[in-house]
Design a protein around this motif. Sequence first.
Motif, PDB file in Angstrom:
ATOM      1  N   ARG A 212      23.820  44.755  43.124  1.00  0.00           N
ATOM      2  CA  ARG A 212      24.524  45.910  43.683  1.00  0.00           C
ATOM      3  C   ARG A 212      23.834  46.449  44.936  1.00  0.00           C
ATOM      4  NH1 ARG A 212      25.435  50.432  40.060  1.00  0.00           N
ATOM      5  NH2 ARG A 212      23.490  49.890  39.000  1.00  0.00           N
ATOM      6  N   GLU A 213      22.501  46.312  44.989  1.00  0.00           N
ATOM      7  CA  GLU A 213      21.783  46.709  46.202  1.00  0.00           C
ATOM      8  C   GLU A 213      22.159  45.796  47.365  1.00  0.00           C
ATOM      9  OE1 GLU A 213      19.141  48.693  48.810  1.00  0.00           O
ATOM     10  OE2 GLU A 213      20.132  49.275  46.934  1.00  0.00           O
ATOM     11  N   ALA A 214      22.260  44.491  47.109  1.00  0.00           N
ATOM     12  CA  ALA A 214      22.646  43.547  48.153  1.00  0.00           C
ATOM     13  C   ALA A 214      24.054  43.852  48.676  1.00  0.00           C
ATOM     14  CB  ALA A 214      22.577  42.119  47.612  1.00  0.00           C
ATOM     15  N   LEU A 215      24.974  44.115  47.750  1.00  0.00           N
ATOM     16  CA  LEU A 215      26.343  44.430  48.167  1.00  0.00           C
ATOM     17  C   LEU A 215      26.398  45.771  48.894  1.00  0.00           C
ATOM     18  CD1 LEU A 215      28.252  43.271  44.954  1.00  0.00           C
ATOM     19  CD2 LEU A 215      28.111  42.082  47.169  1.00  0.00           C
ATOM     20  N   ARG A 216      25.586  46.723  48.452  1.00  0.00           N
ATOM     21  CA  ARG A 216      25.541  48.030  49.110  1.00  0.00           C
ATOM     22  C   ARG A 216      25.072  47.889  50.553  1.00  0.00           C
ATOM     23  NH1 ARG A 216      22.137  52.395  50.091  1.00  0.00           N
ATOM     24  NH2 ARG A 216      20.308  51.211  49.414  1.00  0.00           N
ATOM     25  N   GLN A 217      24.173  46.934  50.780  1.00  0.00           N
ATOM     26  CA  GLN A 217      23.646  46.722  52.124  1.00  0.00           C
ATOM     27  C   GLN A 217      24.500  45.753  52.941  1.00  0.00           C
ATOM     28  OE1 GLN A 217      19.475  46.328  52.849  1.00  0.00           O
ATOM     29  NE2 GLN A 217      18.892  47.279  50.909  1.00  0.00           N
ATOM     30  N   GLY A 218      25.643  45.347  52.381  1.00  0.00           N
ATOM     31  CA  GLY A 218      26.576  44.506  53.120  1.00  0.00           C
ATOM     32  C   GLY A 218      26.182  43.046  53.211  1.00  0.00           C
ATOM     33  N   HIS A 219      25.578  42.514  52.148  1.00  0.00           N
ATOM     34  CA  HIS A 219      25.205  41.099  52.167  1.00  0.00           C
ATOM     35  C   HIS A 219      26.439  40.242  52.455  1.00  0.00           C
ATOM     36  CE1 HIS A 219      22.507  37.745  51.044  1.00  0.00           C
ATOM     37  NE2 HIS A 219      23.633  37.155  50.695  1.00  0.00           N
ATOM     38  N   SER A 220      26.342  39.385  53.471  1.00  0.00           N
ATOM     39  CA  SER A 220      27.509  38.595  53.882  1.00  0.00           C
ATOM     40  C   SER A 220      27.427  37.142  53.441  1.00  0.00           C
ATOM     41  CB  SER A 220      27.671  38.650  55.406  1.00  0.00           C
ATOM     42  OG  SER A 220      26.502  38.160  56.053  1.00  0.00           O
ATOM     43  N   GLY A 221      26.251  36.681  53.049  1.00  0.00           N
ATOM     44  CA  GLY A 221      26.124  35.311  52.555  1.00  0.00           C
ATOM     45  C   GLY A 221      26.736  35.170  51.170  1.00  0.00           C
ATOM     46  N   ALA A 222      26.910  33.932  50.739  1.00  0.00           N
ATOM     47  CA  ALA A 222      27.460  33.680  49.403  1.00  0.00           C
ATOM     48  C   ALA A 222      26.453  34.120  48.340  1.00  0.00           C
ATOM     49  CB  ALA A 222      27.779  32.199  49.244  1.00  0.00           C
ATOM     50  N   ILE A 223      26.964  34.751  47.289  1.00  0.00           N
ATOM     51  CA  ILE A 223      26.134  35.177  46.170  1.00  0.00           C
ATOM     52  C   ILE A 223      26.641  34.488  44.907  1.00  0.00           C
ATOM     53  CG2 ILE A 223      25.267  37.104  44.797  1.00  0.00           C
ATOM     54  CD1 ILE A 223      25.890  38.958  47.115  1.00  0.00           C
ATOM     55  N   ARG A 224      25.737  33.852  44.193  1.00  0.00           N
ATOM     56  CA  ARG A 224      26.102  33.210  42.925  1.00  0.00           C
ATOM     57  C   ARG A 224      25.254  33.827  41.823  1.00  0.00           C
ATOM     58  NH1 ARG A 224      27.220  26.862  41.868  1.00  0.00           N
ATOM     59  NH2 ARG A 224      27.756  27.011  39.657  1.00  0.00           N
ATOM     60  N   LEU A 225      25.901  34.371  40.803  1.00  0.00           N
ATOM     61  CA  LEU A 225      25.188  34.939  39.667  1.00  0.00           C
ATOM     62  C   LEU A 225      25.535  34.153  38.417  1.00  0.00           C
ATOM     63  CD1 LEU A 225      24.427  38.562  38.743  1.00  0.00           C
ATOM     64  CD2 LEU A 225      25.507  37.116  37.018  1.00  0.00           C
ATOM     65  N   LEU A 226      24.491  33.694  37.723  1.00  0.00           N
ATOM     66  CA  LEU A 226      24.663  32.987  36.454  1.00  0.00           C
ATOM     67  C   LEU A 226      23.974  33.811  35.375  1.00  0.00           C
ATOM     68  CD1 LEU A 226      24.259  29.211  35.698  1.00  0.00           C
ATOM     69  CD2 LEU A 226      23.073  30.898  34.285  1.00  0.00           C
ATOM     70  N   HIS A 227      24.731  34.152  34.330  1.00  0.00           N
ATOM     71  CA  HIS A 227      24.155  34.903  33.216  1.00  0.00           C
ATOM     72  C   HIS A 227      24.172  34.025  31.974  1.00  0.00           C
ATOM     73  CE1 HIS A 227      24.316  38.424  30.137  1.00  0.00           C
ATOM     74  NE2 HIS A 227      23.075  38.008  30.335  1.00  0.00           N
ATOM     75  N   LEU A 228      22.972  33.740  31.463  1.00  0.00           N
ATOM     76  CA  LEU A 228      22.805  32.942  30.255  1.00  0.00           C
ATOM     77  C   LEU A 228      22.674  33.866  29.048  1.00  0.00           C
ATOM     78  CD1 LEU A 228      22.112  30.332  28.644  1.00  0.00           C
ATOM     79  CD2 LEU A 228      19.725  30.684  29.345  1.00  0.00           C
ATOM     80  N   ALA A 229      23.489  33.641  28.029  1.00  0.00           N
ATOM     81  CA  ALA A 229      23.424  34.432  26.794  1.00  0.00           C
ATOM     82  C   ALA A 229      23.365  33.474  25.602  1.00  0.00           C
ATOM     83  CB  ALA A 229      24.637  35.345  26.669  1.00  0.00           C
ATOM     84  N   HIS A 230      22.921  33.994  24.465  1.00  0.00           N
ATOM     85  CA  HIS A 230      22.822  33.165  23.269  1.00  0.00           C
ATOM     86  C   HIS A 230      24.204  32.688  22.821  1.00  0.00           C
ATOM     87  CE1 HIS A 230      18.526  33.595  22.268  1.00  0.00           C
ATOM     88  NE2 HIS A 230      18.641  34.747  22.885  1.00  0.00           N
ATOM     89  N   ASP A 231      25.185  33.574  22.899  1.00  0.00           N
ATOM     90  CA  ASP A 231      26.553  33.187  22.565  1.00  0.00           C
ATOM     91  C   ASP A 231      27.507  34.060  23.372  1.00  0.00           C
ATOM     92  OD1 ASP A 231      27.186  35.664  21.043  1.00  0.00           O
ATOM     93  OD2 ASP A 231      25.736  34.854  19.612  1.00  0.00           O
ATOM     94  N   GLN A 254      29.179  33.340  36.925  1.00  0.00           N
ATOM     95  CA  GLN A 254      29.314  32.300  35.904  1.00  0.00           C
ATOM     96  C   GLN A 254      28.601  32.762  34.639  1.00  0.00           C
ATOM     97  OE1 GLN A 254      27.677  28.499  37.016  1.00  0.00           O
ATOM     98  NE2 GLN A 254      28.635  27.411  35.310  1.00  0.00           N
ATOM     99  N   LEU A 255      29.328  32.777  33.517  1.00  0.00           N
ATOM    100  CA  LEU A 255      28.771  33.155  32.232  1.00  0.00           C
ATOM    101  C   LEU A 255      28.568  31.894  31.402  1.00  0.00           C
ATOM    102  CD1 LEU A 255      31.058  36.238  31.467  1.00  0.00           C
ATOM    103  CD2 LEU A 255      28.893  36.181  32.723  1.00  0.00           C
ATOM    104  N   VAL A 256      27.343  31.709  30.890  1.00  0.00           N
ATOM    105  CA  VAL A 256      26.982  30.465  30.219  1.00  0.00           C
ATOM    106  C   VAL A 256      26.250  30.787  28.919  1.00  0.00           C
ATOM    107  CG1 VAL A 256      25.628  28.338  30.399  1.00  0.00           C
ATOM    108  CG2 VAL A 256      26.745  29.284  32.430  1.00  0.00           C
ATOM    109  N   ASN A 257      26.661  30.143  27.807  1.00  0.00           N
ATOM    110  CA  ASN A 257      25.898  30.320  26.577  1.00  0.00           C
ATOM    111  C   ASN A 257      24.848  29.220  26.464  1.00  0.00           C
ATOM    112  OD1 ASN A 257      27.051  27.991  25.252  1.00  0.00           O
ATOM    113  ND2 ASN A 257      28.861  29.217  24.757  1.00  0.00           N
ATOM    114  N   THR A 258      23.985  29.321  25.478  1.00  0.00           N
ATOM    115  CA  THR A 258      22.850  28.409  25.346  1.00  0.00           C
ATOM    116  C   THR A 258      23.282  26.948  25.266  1.00  0.00           C
ATOM    117  OG1 THR A 258      21.578  30.141  24.215  1.00  0.00           O
ATOM    118  CG2 THR A 258      20.806  27.875  23.972  1.00  0.00           C
ATOM    119  N   ALA A 259      24.336  26.697  24.527  1.00  0.00           N
ATOM    120  CA  ALA A 259      24.801  25.315  24.372  1.00  0.00           C
ATOM    121  C   ALA A 259      25.325  24.740  25.685  1.00  0.00           C
ATOM    122  CB  ALA A 259      25.886  25.240  23.293  1.00  0.00           C
ATOM    123  N   GLU A 260      25.840  25.598  26.546  1.00  0.00           N
ATOM    124  CA  GLU A 260      26.441  25.146  27.808  1.00  0.00           C
ATOM    125  C   GLU A 260      25.436  25.043  28.949  1.00  0.00           C
ATOM    126  OE1 GLU A 260      30.789  27.347  27.074  1.00  0.00           O
ATOM    127  OE2 GLU A 260      29.170  28.350  28.175  1.00  0.00           O
TER     128      GLU A 260
END
Length: 313
Positions: A212-231, A254-260
Amino acid sequence: MPELTVGAVRIEVAADTNLLDDLLGAGIKVPNSCRAGSCHSCLVRCINGEPLDAQPQALSAAQRAQGWRLACQCQVVGDLSVQVFDPAADGIGASLIGCDWLSATVLRLRLLPERPLRYQAGQHLLLWTPSGIARPYSLASVPNLDEYLEFHLDCRQAGAFSDAARSLQLGQSLRLGELHGGALHYDPHWQTRPLWLLAAGTGLAPLWSVLREALRQGHSGAIRLLHLAHDDSEYYLAQPLAELAAEHPNLQVQLVNTAELPAALAELRLVSRQTMALLCGSPASVEAFTRRLYLLGLPRNQMLADVFLPRAF
């Protein structure tokens, strides 16, 4: 043998022993967590004498000038008098204005400090419960945007602080201790560079702040967020992340569980060697992220990692 003094307590200890171990062995209550010099839970102030400090760079010059040291990183080499960090005298009061479950295992706390606190996205803060339990937690809030301080507590397993936090009531006062920064942050100079944010569990908290800080500052490059969860039930910020992605075409979530996870990591492709990668989570997850990025050819100095170490107690 060196003499160690804490208030009215005086004990003889063997030379070259660990200060934290000596204090705990004498029955002195000193909060501690990582024993690696990163969580800053075990702050003590040296009144007389000086221990051998293995990580003098872990504290600021101002803190060291005031006598503060990390007990877990110090050896007793001579007579030493110390004062344990007192949250009532050395900390900052904060009122609990929000306490809710983001998922079945993640508890969100929102605190309003008694005076403004200057911090940066990605930093940690030591929290003290009314009963005197202390733990470091990453800030999930954004400076100069959120009026409160936000924290995400992983309650999947029993823990002294998380167990106490379950019974907190709105309006209760907590104490804030040492504020310090890890490796995670957002640099405005990265504005046009690809930014990868790889989080496991509540390692998402500081990266939620950085995003959110990056977006607040107007980040123009591509942003990729991957969140790993148990399930799939533990994607605790899935909706807010989806809303941000809808508002910002340069953000991919991208939301990813442990198996994935193995398949998800195998699909990662580096589109630019200018990519900056911020990683946060358990040692095993950060190691898996790091290994894949290294194989993709991302330079080590473009990977910033914050590891959530297991609690010592």
